[in-house]
Design an enzyme around this catalytic site. Sequence first.
Site, mmCIF file in Angstrom:
data_model
loop_
_atom_site.group_PDB
_atom_site.id
_atom_site.type_symbol
_atom_site.label_atom_id
_atom_site.label_comp_id
_atom_site.label_asym_id
_atom_site.label_seq_id
_atom_site.Cartn_x
_atom_site.Cartn_y
_atom_site.Cartn_z
ATOM 1 C CG HIS A 78 -2.130 -0.854 1.095
ATOM 2 N ND1 HIS A 78 -2.049 -2.206 0.971
ATOM 3 C CD2 HIS A 78 -3.448 -0.559 1.063
ATOM 4 C CE1 HIS A 78 -3.289 -2.707 0.866
ATOM 5 N NE2 HIS A 78 -4.150 -1.719 0.923
ATOM 6 N NE ARG B 72 -13.823 -1.067 -0.546
ATOM 7 C CZ ARG B 72 -13.130 -1.760 0.342
ATOM 8 N NH1 ARG B 72 -11.919 -1.366 0.702
ATOM 9 N NH2 ARG B 72 -13.642 -2.838 0.890
ATOM 10 C CB SER C 181 -10.996 -0.496 4.166
ATOM 11 O OG SER C 181 -10.661 -0.028 5.434
ATOM 12 N NE ARG D 250 -9.003 2.332 5.555
ATOM 13 C CZ ARG D 250 -9.293 3.118 4.500
ATOM 14 N NH1 ARG D 250 -9.649 4.366 4.679
ATOM 15 N NH2 ARG D 250 -9.187 2.663 3.273
HETATM 16 C C1 MIC Z 1 -8.797 -0.472 0.840
HETATM 17 O O1 MIC Z 1 -8.912 -0.947 -0.283
HETATM 18 O O2 MIC Z 1 -9.579 0.364 1.314
HETATM 19 C C2 MIC Z 1 -7.628 -0.933 1.689
HETATM 20 C C3 MIC Z 1 -6.685 0.210 1.826
HETATM 21 O O3 MIC Z 1 -6.949 -1.971 1.040
HETATM 22 C C4 MIC Z 1 -8.170 -1.405 3.048
HETATM 23 C C5 MIC Z 1 -7.149 -1.699 4.049
HETATM 24 C C6 MIC Z 1 -6.564 -0.476 4.691
HETATM 25 O O4 MIC Z 1 -7.273 0.493 4.927
HETATM 26 O O5 MIC Z 1 -5.368 -0.509 4.962
HETATM 27 C C7 MIC Z 1 -9.090 -2.622 2.953
HETATM 28 O O6 MIC Z 1 -9.691 -2.855 1.931
HETATM 29 O O7 MIC Z 1 -9.274 -3.312 3.963
HETATM 30 FE FE1 SF4 Z 2 -4.926 -2.246 -2.515
HETATM 31 FE FE2 SF4 Z 2 -7.263 -2.132 -1.224
HETATM 32 FE FE3 SF4 Z 2 -7.010 -1.164 -3.682
HETATM 33 FE FE4 SF4 Z 2 -6.929 -3.753 -3.319
HETATM 34 S S1 SF4 Z 2 -8.668 -2.416 -2.918
HETATM 35 S S2 SF4 Z 2 -5.540 -2.573 -4.607
HETATM 36 S S3 SF4 Z 2 -5.861 -3.911 -1.366
HETATM 37 S S4 SF4 Z 2 -5.990 -0.404 -1.848
#
Ligand code: MIC
Ligand code: SF4
Length: 646
Positions: free
Chosen positions: A65, A382, A535, A537
Site C-alpha cells: 500500500h 471502490r 475496508s 482498517r
Molecule cells: C482499501 O482498499 O480500502 C484498503 C486500503 O486496502 C483497506 C485496508 C486499509 O485500509 O489498509 C481494505 O480494503 O481493507
Molecule cells: Fe490495494 Fe485495497 Fe485497492 Fe486492493 S482495494 S488494490 S488492497 S488499496
Amino acid sequence: MAKNITQKILDAHTVSGEPTKGSEIGIRIDQTITQDATGTMAFLQFEAMGVDQVKTDLSVSYVDHNTLQYGGFENADDHRYLQTVAAKHGVFFSRPGNGICHQIHLERFGKPGGTLLGSDSHTPTSGGVGMLAMGAGGLDVAVAMGGGAFSLTYPDVVLVKLTGKLQPWVSAKDIILELLRRLTVKGGVGKVFEYGGEGVASLTVPDRATITNMGAELGATTSVFPSDDATKEFLQAQGRVEDWTELKADEGASYDEVIEIELNTLEPMIAQPHMPDNVVKVTEIAGLKVDQVCVGSCTNSSYRDLMSVAVAFKASGKKVNNEVSMTVSPGSRQVVEMMSRSGGLADLIAAGARLLENTCGPCIGNGQSPPSDAVSLRTFNRNFIGRSGTKSAGSYLCSPEVAVAAAITGVVTDPRTLGDAPQFELPSEYAIDDSMIISPSDAPAEIEVSRGPNIKPLPIQNELPDSLAGKVLIKLGDNITTDDITPAGTWLKYRSNVPKYSESVFCAIDADFHTKAQAAGGGFVLGGENYGQGSSREHAALCPMFLGIKGVIAKSFARIHKDNLVNFGILPLTFDNPADYDTINDGDELELGGLKDGLTGEKLVLKNITQGIEMNLLHGYTPRQVDIIKAGGKLNYTKNLGTAGA
Ligand code: MIC
Ligand code: SF4
C-alpha cells in the site's frame, strides 16, 4: 448430510460453537495475510500478546500500500519494522515491489479447502482457488497468528448459479457488477456467496478471483468458487499442483438463497460515482467524456487483465486518446515479468499508457488523483467520494475491456463496437520467482526489531465504566465508509502513528471533528444504515477511540467494522425502533447507564437529556463480545485470558 463448500470448510475448521445459522462459531485459521497499512498495528498487537512464533501454517506480511516512501522516512521506517518483526516471529515477508498482497497470495500460496484471514477487506480474492478467505481487523489477525480462533457468525450461504458463457468483450468484472446492481452494497452482509452451475467451468482462476475480490463490496463475509480442473490448471501453471485438491458441493446440498445469472445475456457494465452498486449498462452512459483511465488494483491486475488491454490496443492500431491520461499498475512482479516477456508491456507503452509500480497505487489515492470534476474510469473495486484524492471527480468502476475502449475513444464506449475481442492464451507456466519473499529467520532470538520514530505505541483503552455520557459529535447518513471515517491517500503514512492519524477522523465531512471531539472529552457518533462499510482498517475504530468516542449508534453496521469497534471497546449499538434516529440531533447530550448489567440483556436504555426522551438500543453482542467490551477491547481481554486462544 449433503454439504455445500462453505459448510465443508467451516465444519473442518470449527473449534467452538454450533454450526447453526446466526450463532457464533470459532474457526481455526490456516493462513494469514497482513499488509503494511494495517500490518504495523497488527504486529504491534501481536508483540503485545507475547507469543514468540506464529502458530499458523503460513503467515505472510506484504508491503503493497505505502510503497512510495515520499516526503519523509515514515513508509520506509514501517517497512523496516515489518521486515524485522516478521523475521523474528516466523512470518514470510513480501518486499515492496513484489506486488499486491491478494494477487500474490492467489499466485503463490492460496490452497483449496483452507482458511485464510487477512487484515484487508479484499482477502476473499483467494476464494478464487477455493479457500474460505475473510477480511478482518488487524487485531483479529494478530490473535489468529497467535493460534487463536477467529469468531464469526455462522453465515447464510447463497448459491450464485452461473449458466451459459460470457459473450466476447464481457468479462468477470461484469458478473460482479451485475450482482452489485441487483443486491447493493449491503446485500451480502452475513452471507457467503458460493459459485456453482455449469457456467463456472468457463471461468479461469483470474476471472474467479476478480469476482471473489469484489464480493467484498456486497458486504459479504466472503465468496468462494469450487476447486476444479481450472483450479488445477492454474496451480499447475504456478508450479504447485501438489496444493490442489478437488472441492465441490455435494449432490443435493442446500442453500439459503439461490441467485441465477445467465452469462450469455450479460453486457458490459459500469458502476457510476460514488458507490460500487450504482451500476448501469455501459450503453446507458456511452459517449460520456473520459479524462482518466486506470487499469490495476487487486480486482483487475492479473496477466489476463493486462493482456486483454495490451492486445486490444495492438489490434486496434490506436493510441491512448489525447484527452485521456491512462495508467497501468500490474498486480505483481510475476505479472510484470510475464507482460515483459510476452511483449504485452511493450504494446501498452507503445500505446501511451503510463506504467506505474505494481502496487495498490491510485486505488487508495496514492497518486493519479484526477483533475477537478474529472471522469475517471477505473478497473478497481471502490469509487467512494474523495477516495481518488479529488472530491469533485467521479470514479466509474469497469472491466479492463471497457477501460481500454474508453482509453482509445476518449468517451465511455461499449467495447463490443471495437471489433473482434482480444485473443490470447493464458500461460501453461507462469514465471515463478519467489526471491522477493523473505523467509523467517532461523535464529529469531538474534533479530532486533527496528522501530523508527513513526512507530508510536498502541493507545490503551480502559475497562468499560457502568455509564457513558457525552454529546452527539456528528450525525451521519447511510453507507458511511471507512474512507469517510479515516481517509487514506496522503494520510496513509501515519498508520503507525495513531495520535497523528486521529487528526484525519471525518475530516472531509467536518474538518474540526478531531479538535471538537477532544475538547468535549469524547462522545457519540450517530450513523444510518451499513455504517463502516468498505475496508477492514481498524484505524476507523482505533482513531475514534483515541479521540474518546464511546459509542456509535447506527441503523445497521458493516461486519468487519462492527467487530473492530468491539475490539477497541467502542459500543456499536442499533435502534430498537429505527425511526428514533430522526429524534436525535447533532449536539444532543446522551447518557447510557447501567451498562454492566444491561449488556447481559438484549436492550439498553438511552437517555437523550437534551430532548428529554428515552429510547431502547440493541447491542446484539455474543457473550464473548460482551466480555471484550467490558474489558475495554480485545487486547485487554486476550491478555486477561493469558492466551491468544480467544
Ligand atoms: C482499501 O482498499 O480500502 C484498503 C486500503 O486496502 C483497506 C485496508 C486499509 O485500509 O489498509 C481494505 O480494503 O481493507
Ligand atoms: Fe490495494 Fe485495497 Fe485497492 Fe486492493 S482495494 S488494490 S488492497 S488499496
